[in-house]
Design a protein around this motif. Structure first.
Motif, PDB file in Angstrom:
ATOM      1  N   ASN A   1      -2.876   2.945  -3.722  1.00 52.27           N
ATOM      2  CA  ASN A   1      -3.901   2.862  -4.760  1.00 52.27           C
ATOM      3  C   ASN A   1      -4.242   1.422  -5.119  1.00 52.27           C
ATOM      4  O   ASN A   1      -5.417   1.090  -5.311  1.00 52.27           O
ATOM      5  CB  ASN A   1      -3.466   3.641  -5.999  1.00 52.27           C
ATOM      6  CG  ASN A   1      -3.544   5.133  -5.769  1.00 52.27           C
ATOM      7  OD1 ASN A   1      -4.513   5.629  -5.226  1.00 52.27           O
ATOM      8  ND2 ASN A   1      -2.511   5.843  -6.158  1.00 52.27           N
ATOM      9  N   LEU A   2      -3.242   0.578  -5.227  1.00 49.94           N
ATOM     10  CA  LEU A   2      -3.511  -0.806  -5.594  1.00 49.94           C
ATOM     11  C   LEU A   2      -4.281  -1.566  -4.522  1.00 49.94           C
ATOM     12  O   LEU A   2      -5.151  -2.384  -4.848  1.00 49.94           O
ATOM     13  CB  LEU A   2      -2.206  -1.538  -5.913  1.00 49.94           C
ATOM     14  CG  LEU A   2      -1.554  -1.179  -7.237  1.00 49.94           C
ATOM     15  CD1 LEU A   2      -0.273  -1.990  -7.431  1.00 49.94           C
ATOM     16  CD2 LEU A   2      -2.495  -1.410  -8.398  1.00 49.94           C
ATOM     17  N   THR A   3      -3.982  -1.315  -3.249  1.00 52.72           N
ATOM     18  CA  THR A   3      -4.729  -2.006  -2.197  1.00 52.72           C
ATOM     19  C   THR A   3      -6.193  -1.584  -2.192  1.00 52.72           C
ATOM     20  O   THR A   3      -7.074  -2.416  -1.984  1.00 52.72           O
ATOM     21  CB  THR A   3      -4.116  -1.777  -0.812  1.00 52.72           C
ATOM     22  OG1 THR A   3      -4.018  -0.381  -0.553  1.00 52.72           O
ATOM     23  CG2 THR A   3      -2.766  -2.445  -0.678  1.00 52.72           C
ATOM     24  N   GLY A   4      -6.456  -0.317  -2.437  1.00 54.32           N
ATOM     25  CA  GLY A   4      -7.845   0.146  -2.482  1.00 54.32           C
ATOM     26  C   GLY A   4      -8.603  -0.426  -3.664  1.00 54.32           C
ATOM     27  O   GLY A   4      -9.747  -0.891  -3.527  1.00 54.32           O
ATOM     28  N   ILE A   5      -7.981  -0.406  -4.834  1.00 52.85           N
ATOM     29  CA  ILE A   5      -8.640  -0.907  -6.043  1.00 52.85           C
ATOM     30  C   ILE A   5      -8.857  -2.419  -5.943  1.00 52.85           C
ATOM     31  O   ILE A   5      -9.946  -2.924  -6.239  1.00 52.85           O
ATOM     32  CB  ILE A   5      -7.815  -0.541  -7.288  1.00 52.85           C
ATOM     33  CG1 ILE A   5      -7.862   0.967  -7.511  1.00 52.85           C
ATOM     34  CG2 ILE A   5      -8.323  -1.283  -8.516  1.00 52.85           C
ATOM     35  CD1 ILE A   5      -6.883   1.462  -8.555  1.00 52.85           C
TER      36      ILE A   5
END
Length: 170
Positions: free
Chosen positions: A119-123
């Motif tokens: 999730n953090l890499t996408g955001i």
């Protein structure tokens, strides 16, 4: 897939990685703001009659931006290791994306850490992409406003943040 994206769009991926390296705080803040604004834009599009037609295109653009942004984050992670390589094929951004992808894949295998990393890499990738577009728009505005002493247009600014302009050597 992300390595292929980095091979096809090496200059834009390189510019976005540079943006993340030079402006990490601003990129993260843009990512957090975009997380809250994307649902608002979807709601506003659904409320208007004409906007309903644009909802699938907006969703597709968000999906593509998410994929591209993830390649940028993988490149930034891999660049931490490959920045010591001076030349050759190992200095290419696609190799940095490959190394970053291997590191992130190893993190994906840890149950809770993998979910958070995904999730953090996408955001973060989406925020970096948006911030790079904002920098490019600002540079275009500044170049349009600058006039040379002779009254004609001035030479372009040397910041290089314009997203899809080719470098002078290409």
């Amino acid at each position: 897939f992300y390595v292929l994206l980095a091979l096809l769009f090496s200059a834009p991926v390189e510019r976005c990685v540079r943006t993340l390296e030079e402006y990490p705080g601003e990129s993260t803040l843009t990512a957090l703001i975009s997380v809250f604004l994307v649902p608002v834009v979807f709601i506003l599009l659904c409320v208007t009659v004409i906007g309903i037609v644009l909802v699938p295109f907006f969703g597709l653009a968000l999906f593509a931006a998410g994929l591209f942004g993830k390649a940028v984050v993988l490149g930034a992670i891999g660049r931490r290791i490959t920045r010591f390589i001076d030349g050759g094929p190992f200095a290419h951004i696609a190799f940095a994306v490959l190394i970053g992808g291997l590191i992130v894949t190893a993190m994906y295998m840890v149950p809770v850490l993998g979910f958070i990393t995904y999730n953090l890499t996408g955001i973060l990738g989406f925020g970096v992409l948006i911030y790079t577009f904002m920098l490019a728009a600002r540079d275009r505005r500044e170049r349009a406003a600058v006039v040379s002493p002779e009254g004609g247009p001035a030479a372009p600014a040397a910041s290089g943040a314009a997203m899809f302009e080719r470098p002078a050597g290409d």
